[in-house]
Design an enzyme around this catalytic site. Structure first.
Site, mmCIF file in Angstrom:
data_model
loop_
_atom_site.group_PDB
_atom_site.id
_atom_site.type_symbol
_atom_site.label_atom_id
_atom_site.label_comp_id
_atom_site.label_asym_id
_atom_site.label_seq_id
_atom_site.Cartn_x
_atom_site.Cartn_y
_atom_site.Cartn_z
ATOM 1 N N GLU A 77 -23.916 63.841 -51.532
ATOM 2 C CA GLU A 77 -24.997 63.814 -50.558
ATOM 3 C C GLU A 77 -26.022 62.759 -50.934
ATOM 4 O O GLU A 77 -26.022 62.236 -52.053
ATOM 5 C CB GLU A 77 -25.676 65.181 -50.472
ATOM 6 C CG GLU A 77 -26.338 65.617 -51.759
ATOM 7 C CD GLU A 77 -26.839 67.047 -51.697
ATOM 8 O OE1 GLU A 77 -26.281 67.845 -50.914
ATOM 9 O OE2 GLU A 77 -27.773 67.363 -52.451
ATOM 10 N N ASN A 110 -33.167 70.255 -63.819
ATOM 11 C CA ASN A 110 -32.853 70.940 -62.561
ATOM 12 C C ASN A 110 -33.033 72.452 -62.619
ATOM 13 O O ASN A 110 -32.570 73.158 -61.718
ATOM 14 C CB ASN A 110 -31.426 70.596 -62.100
ATOM 15 C CG ASN A 110 -31.248 69.112 -61.862
ATOM 16 O OD1 ASN A 110 -31.971 68.514 -61.074
ATOM 17 N ND2 ASN A 110 -30.294 68.508 -62.558
ATOM 18 N N GLU A 124 -33.200 75.618 -48.511
ATOM 19 C CA GLU A 124 -33.812 74.650 -49.412
ATOM 20 C C GLU A 124 -33.723 73.228 -48.850
ATOM 21 O O GLU A 124 -32.732 72.853 -48.238
ATOM 22 C CB GLU A 124 -33.144 74.708 -50.787
ATOM 23 C CG GLU A 124 -33.252 76.078 -51.446
ATOM 24 C CD GLU A 124 -32.808 76.065 -52.898
ATOM 25 O OE1 GLU A 124 -32.388 74.998 -53.387
ATOM 26 O OE2 GLU A 124 -32.882 77.123 -53.548
ATOM 27 N N GLU A 162 -29.314 73.337 -48.961
ATOM 28 C CA GLU A 162 -28.393 74.469 -48.898
ATOM 29 C C GLU A 162 -29.154 75.710 -48.479
ATOM 30 O O GLU A 162 -30.393 75.716 -48.455
ATOM 31 C CB GLU A 162 -27.751 74.722 -50.274
ATOM 32 C CG GLU A 162 -28.759 75.080 -51.358
ATOM 33 C CD GLU A 162 -28.127 75.237 -52.724
ATOM 34 O OE1 GLU A 162 -26.893 75.164 -52.815
ATOM 35 O OE2 GLU A 162 -28.868 75.446 -53.704
ATOM 36 N N ASN A 216 -29.387 79.663 -49.663
ATOM 37 C CA ASN A 216 -29.019 80.707 -50.608
ATOM 38 C C ASN A 216 -29.100 82.050 -49.900
ATOM 39 O O ASN A 216 -30.181 82.485 -49.482
ATOM 40 C CB ASN A 216 -29.957 80.701 -51.823
ATOM 41 C CG ASN A 216 -29.657 79.533 -52.737
ATOM 42 O OD1 ASN A 216 -28.502 79.259 -53.044
ATOM 43 N ND2 ASN A 216 -30.696 78.840 -53.166
ATOM 44 N N PHE A 229 -36.707 71.765 -76.467
ATOM 45 C CA PHE A 229 -36.393 72.965 -75.703
ATOM 46 C C PHE A 229 -35.091 73.609 -76.157
ATOM 47 O O PHE A 229 -34.326 74.151 -75.353
ATOM 48 C CB PHE A 229 -36.345 72.664 -74.201
ATOM 49 C CG PHE A 229 -37.672 72.257 -73.637
ATOM 50 C CD1 PHE A 229 -38.557 73.206 -73.157
ATOM 51 C CD2 PHE A 229 -38.056 70.925 -73.609
ATOM 52 C CE1 PHE A 229 -39.791 72.833 -72.641
ATOM 53 C CE2 PHE A 229 -39.282 70.536 -73.099
ATOM 54 C CZ PHE A 229 -40.143 71.494 -72.616
#
Length: 499
Positions: free
Chosen positions: A70, A110, A150, A163, A165, A250
């Site tokens: 996309e 993400n 979203e 998309e 959900n 992290f």
């Protein structure tokens, strides 16, 4: 465009599709989320490599190596619209409620870190058009339940469908708290309750349908009601708390939660107060495992007044959230909340990469804030010293002359080392008044002053001093927190003692 599994060797087709869409493009797993199997590609070579790696990763995580290609929108905002739809048992029609959007753009790899509603980026006209299209989608697929649609929204307010959900999402509390007349009123939507009512065949509760905003009735009539949405009040913001060490890239952190204290349900006072909601999956003594998602809890702040108040409320709540035993991302989230761009509402998905290109190394304090901490450390040390009937315990390595002779106004001068014995040195000249308040002048001393004694003379010129007023402090030596009013602001600080 949906690409079949890798076994059919369609990498050339992926390149063709990418060229047709126009670079840059995103390749991602069709059966998953959370950034797994996702690659950003800027040319044909990257598409070929991204297709190969993304397909393998998707197969590993989701058992399905089908990929989507996309358009990749650079510097976008991640915006989503919450939906609650259900068949009306009286009319047989499909009732659809669309709520004010959620901004979920503060992401690391993400994975969402901070979510809020409404978005500081979206214009009302954009919101209205997005909701019209969301309702059209829901009607066309005859969807019944809670769901989230979203989008990516660019800086020109163009939006692109990502998309839908078909489930409740982690960040649903920010939508609930601002819905209707807001959490303060008690007249708001419980999405879980709404889902269950729809699933039971009873449709959306009438009290939720009554929350539809009719302020633009003429416009609603022109577009057939497609622009209708649930009214909202105030602002809500949520932070996801992860068991990971922000100071070490992290890295996941595991082990038992030795101490766990949640913040109070309300922070602040009067009109400045915020309601705090904690959705947690842990308790004191819980053992954080490496085998599951590292999220520990969600902390949500709601203000009926403004986004700025909600941000400050969340910051105050995090200051009063005690987690010991594992490393966590609270210091990182706290620093994001203080960031000027974030406060102004500039929150694209590239935010963390832009502001923390080399990772996180700790929060940055202004000179005045550091001086305030020095005064607070001095006062905590003084209270500990009074308990021990002697010099204060080693707190921030504070040293100086203390007298406890019962004078109504006590003057003293101490030296405080911020960051340990090798940290920065501050001279705190303070006066304790008979009402318990403290006024102080704080001066940073040069490190070559040669001695930590309060009376020593520095070899270099001292920096400008700061006048600090500590109005009150609620703290006892056994407490985990010190609550203070300093420079006219209410603050809460964690005190970790000698352990």
């Amino acid at each position: 465009a949906l690409l079949p599994p890798l076994s059919t060797s369609l990498s050339p087709d992926a390149v063709e599709i990418a060229q047709e869409i126009g670079y840059p493009v995103m390749i991602k797993a069709s059966s998953g989320g959370g950034g797994k199997g996702m690659r950003i590609c800027y040319d044909d070579a990257q598409v070929k490599e991204g297709y190969r790696l993304g397909s393998a990763e998707a197969k590993s995580f989701f058992g399905d190596d089908c990929l989507l290609v996309e358009k990749y929108v650079e510097d976008p905002h991640h915006i989503e619209i919450q939906v609650l739809s259900g068949r009306n048992p009286a009319t047989g029609e499909l009732d659809i409620l669309c709520f004010a959007e959620r901004e979920c753009s503060i992401q690391r790899r993400n994975q969402k870190v901070i979510e809020e509603s409404p978005s500081p980026h979206l214009l009302p006209s954009t919101r209205r058009e997005m909701i019209r299209q969301v309702k059209s989608l829901v009607r066309n697929v005859d969807y019944e339940s809670a769901g989230t649609v979203e989008f990516l929204v660019d800086k020109h307010q163009n939006f692109y469908f990502l998309e839908m959900n078909t489930r409740l999402q982690v960040e649903h509390p920010v939508t609930e708290l601002i819905s209707g007349d807001g959490y303060d009123s008690g007249n708001y939507v419980d999405l879980v309750h709404g889902m269950l009512e729809v699933a039971a065949g009873r449709g959306i509760p009438q009290k939720y349908l009554d929350l539809v905003d009719r302020s633009n009735a003429e416009g609603e009539a022109e577009d057939g009601g497609e622009g209708a949405n649930v009214r909202y009040t105030g602002h809500a913001i949520e932070a996801r708390i992860y068991a990971e060490d922000p100071f070490r890239g992290f890295l996941p952190s595991t082990g038992p939660l030795v101490k766990y204290v949640e913040p109070p349900p309300v922070v602040g006072e009067g009109e400045d107060s915020c309601h705090i909601r904690i959705d947690a999956g842990v308790v004191p003594g819980y053992n954080v495992s490496p085998f599951y998602d590292p999220i520990l809890s969600k902390v949500i702040s709601y203000s009926a007044r403004s986004r700025g108040h909600a941000i400050r409320g969340l910051g105050s709540a995090l200051d009063q959230y005690l987690l010991k035993g594992v490393q966590h991302n609270v210091p990182f989230v706290r620093d994001v909340l203080r960031n000027r761009d974030f406060v102004k509402g500039y929150t694209p998905t590239s935010f963390i990469g832009e502001h923390y290109p080399d990772g996180f190394s700790g929060g940055r304090l202004s000179k005045k804030e550091t001086a305030e901490f020095a005064v607070i450390a001095r006062e905590i040390g003084r209270k500990r010293g009074l308990l021990m009937k002697g010099p204060p315990l080693a707190l921030a390595n504070a040293r100086g002359n203390y007298s406890h002779d019962g004078d109504e106004e006590e003057e003293e001068e101490v030296v405080v080392c911020m960051g340990g014995i090798f940290g920065d040195i501050y001279r705190v000249s303070s006066k304790t008044h008979d009402d318990g308040s403290v006024t102080a002048n704080v001066t940073k001393m040069p490190k070559n002053s040669g001695s930590l004694d309060a009376g020593s003379e520095p070899e270099e010129a001292e920096e400008e001093s700061h006048a600090i007023a500590l109005s009150s402090m609620d703290y006892e030596p056994a407490d985990n927190f010190a609550k203070v009013v300093i420079s006219g602001e209410i603050r809460a600080l964690q005190v970790h003692g000698e352990d």
